[in-house]
Design a protein around this motif. Sequence first.
Motif, PDB file in Angstrom:
ATOM      1  N   GLY A  56      27.604   7.080  -8.585  1.00 35.63           N
ATOM      2  CA  GLY A  56      26.275   6.962  -9.168  1.00 35.63           C
ATOM      3  C   GLY A  56      25.230   6.640  -8.132  1.00 35.63           C
ATOM      4  N   LEU A  57      23.986   7.024  -8.410  1.00 34.54           N
ATOM      5  CA  LEU A  57      22.838   6.702  -7.575  1.00 34.54           C
ATOM      6  C   LEU A  57      21.873   5.869  -8.401  1.00 34.54           C
ATOM      7  N   PHE A  58      21.362   4.813  -7.808  1.00 37.82           N
ATOM      8  CA  PHE A  58      20.482   3.893  -8.511  1.00 37.82           C
ATOM      9  C   PHE A  58      19.207   3.697  -7.702  1.00 37.82           C
ATOM     10  N   SER A  59      18.070   3.678  -8.392  1.00 40.75           N
ATOM     11  CA  SER A  59      16.767   3.594  -7.734  1.00 40.75           C
ATOM     12  C   SER A  59      15.973   2.405  -8.247  1.00 40.75           C
ATOM     13  N   GLU A  60      14.724   2.337  -7.799  1.00 42.03           N
ATOM     14  CA  GLU A  60      13.846   1.218  -8.128  1.00 42.03           C
ATOM     15  C   GLU A  60      13.838   0.902  -9.619  1.00 42.03           C
ATOM     16  N   THR A  61      13.876  -0.369  -9.927  1.00 43.31           N
ATOM     17  CA  THR A  61      13.904  -0.976 -11.271  1.00 43.31           C
ATOM     18  C   THR A  61      15.265  -0.862 -11.958  1.00 43.31           C
ATOM     19  N   GLN A  62      16.246  -0.250 -11.298  1.00 48.03           N
ATOM     20  CA  GLN A  62      17.584  -0.152 -11.903  1.00 48.03           C
ATOM     21  C   GLN A  62      18.497  -1.238 -11.338  1.00 48.03           C
ATOM     22  N   SER A  63      19.487  -1.601 -12.139  1.00 48.58           N
ATOM     23  CA  SER A  63      20.512  -2.542 -11.698  1.00 48.58           C
ATOM     24  C   SER A  63      21.814  -1.776 -11.510  1.00 48.58           C
ATOM     25  N   PHE A  64      22.769  -2.400 -10.846  1.00 45.56           N
ATOM     26  CA  PHE A  64      24.061  -1.739 -10.603  1.00 45.56           C
ATOM     27  C   PHE A  64      25.154  -2.794 -10.439  1.00 45.56           C
ATOM     28  N   GLY A  65      26.399  -2.360 -10.700  1.00 47.11           N
ATOM     29  CA  GLY A  65      27.560  -3.213 -10.464  1.00 47.11           C
ATOM     30  C   GLY A  65      27.818  -4.286 -11.512  1.00 47.11           C
ATOM     31  N   GLU A  66      27.261  -4.123 -12.733  1.00 48.50           N
ATOM     32  CA  GLU A  66      27.420  -5.174 -13.738  1.00 48.50           C
ATOM     33  C   GLU A  66      28.794  -5.261 -14.395  1.00 48.50           C
ATOM     34  N   PRO A  67      29.482  -4.139 -14.704  1.00 46.85           N
ATOM     35  CA  PRO A  67      30.732  -4.271 -15.472  1.00 46.85           C
ATOM     36  C   PRO A  67      31.737  -5.276 -14.903  1.00 46.85           C
ATOM     37  N   PRO A  68      32.029  -5.258 -13.589  1.00 49.60           N
ATOM     38  CA  PRO A  68      32.976  -6.261 -13.084  1.00 49.60           C
ATOM     39  C   PRO A  68      32.454  -7.696 -13.186  1.00 49.60           C
ATOM     40  N   LEU A  69      31.133  -7.824 -13.206  1.00 52.66           N
ATOM     41  CA  LEU A  69      30.525  -9.152 -13.324  1.00 52.66           C
ATOM     42  C   LEU A  69      30.855  -9.767 -14.685  1.00 52.66           C
ATOM     43  N   PHE A  70      30.785  -8.944 -15.737  1.00 52.73           N
ATOM     44  CA  PHE A  70      31.082  -9.422 -17.090  1.00 52.73           C
ATOM     45  C   PHE A  70      32.574  -9.659 -17.287  1.00 52.73           C
ATOM     46  N   ALA A  71      33.394  -8.815 -16.693  1.00 53.18           N
ATOM     47  CA  ALA A  71      34.839  -8.862 -16.959  1.00 53.18           C
ATOM     48  C   ALA A  71      35.614  -9.683 -15.930  1.00 53.18           C
ATOM     49  N   ASP A  72      34.890 -10.302 -14.983  1.00 60.24           N
ATOM     50  CA  ASP A  72      35.528 -11.102 -13.934  1.00 60.24           C
ATOM     51  C   ASP A  72      36.573 -10.280 -13.176  1.00 60.24           C
ATOM     52  N   LEU A  73      36.140  -9.080 -12.750  1.00 61.60           N
ATOM     53  CA  LEU A  73      37.002  -8.144 -12.027  1.00 61.60           C
ATOM     54  C   LEU A  73      36.444  -7.872 -10.630  1.00 61.60           C
ATOM     55  N   THR A  74      37.220  -7.134  -9.854  1.00 60.72           N
ATOM     56  CA  THR A  74      36.716  -6.689  -8.552  1.00 60.72           C
ATOM     57  C   THR A  74      35.994  -5.356  -8.733  1.00 60.72           C
ATOM     58  N   TYR A  75      35.167  -5.004  -7.758  1.00 61.44           N
ATOM     59  CA  TYR A  75      34.410  -3.756  -7.840  1.00 61.44           C
ATOM     60  C   TYR A  75      35.325  -2.548  -7.678  1.00 61.44           C
ATOM     61  N   PRO A  76      35.201  -1.534  -8.556  1.00 58.37           N
ATOM     62  CA  PRO A  76      36.016  -0.329  -8.448  1.00 58.37           C
ATOM     63  C   PRO A  76      35.447   0.678  -7.442  1.00 58.37           C
ATOM     64  N   ALA A  77      34.249   0.403  -6.915  1.00 57.87           N
ATOM     65  CA  ALA A  77      33.607   1.287  -5.937  1.00 57.87           C
ATOM     66  C   ALA A  77      32.763   0.419  -5.016  1.00 57.87           C
TER      67      ALA A  77
END
Length: 197
Positions: A56-77
């Motif tokens: 995925g590509l993310f630009s101004e005003t967007q957030s990224f990387g939230e799913p592992p934050l909620f699930a207490d997991l490591t980043y898949p990418a």
Amino acid sequence: MIDSSLLLNAGAVETSYKKGDWIFRQGDHARFYFLIVKGQVKMSNFNDQGQEFVQGLFSETQSFGEPPLFADLTYPASAIASSDCRLIKLAKNKFLDLLLSNPEISVSMCESLAKRLHYKAVMASEISSQHPEHRILTLLRYLKNEIHTDSSTPYPVDLTRQQIADMTGLRVETVIRSIKKMEKENLLSIRGRKVYL
């Protein structure tokens, strides 16, 4: 997604990254919520030969990387700065406190994550398609629907041919050929090397 002033008031800090800097790596434990103030970030995986697949590509005003934050997991990418960028980052515990005290933000976050899951499901299905034109059109239509609010004007695709290839699992040569073919079929247009849908 979340107003930057709310994040800063909750204890977030603004950090700068140069193009090519790693923000986090696949396998790192998720510890922050990230919001892009300026620039672009890509989420990528790399195979054993070092070939990149852009998730995925993310630009101004967007957030990224939230799913592992909620699930207490490591980043898949991995997250990499695609350009010089400025990010606001908020520690996980402060981010969760912010959501608990602002239910409307939680609902908005759920909606955003649901849209990303839907996109991933659609793209997973499309990647298995043997028709590169179909894969490319699916990606471009998704981006148009998510980003372009003025349906009366063509959507200027802000991706390079290489980025389209990385996001569809195609070779860049195939993307170039397919785009030319789609232009002949009036499925999109090219003006000064820029693709419009």
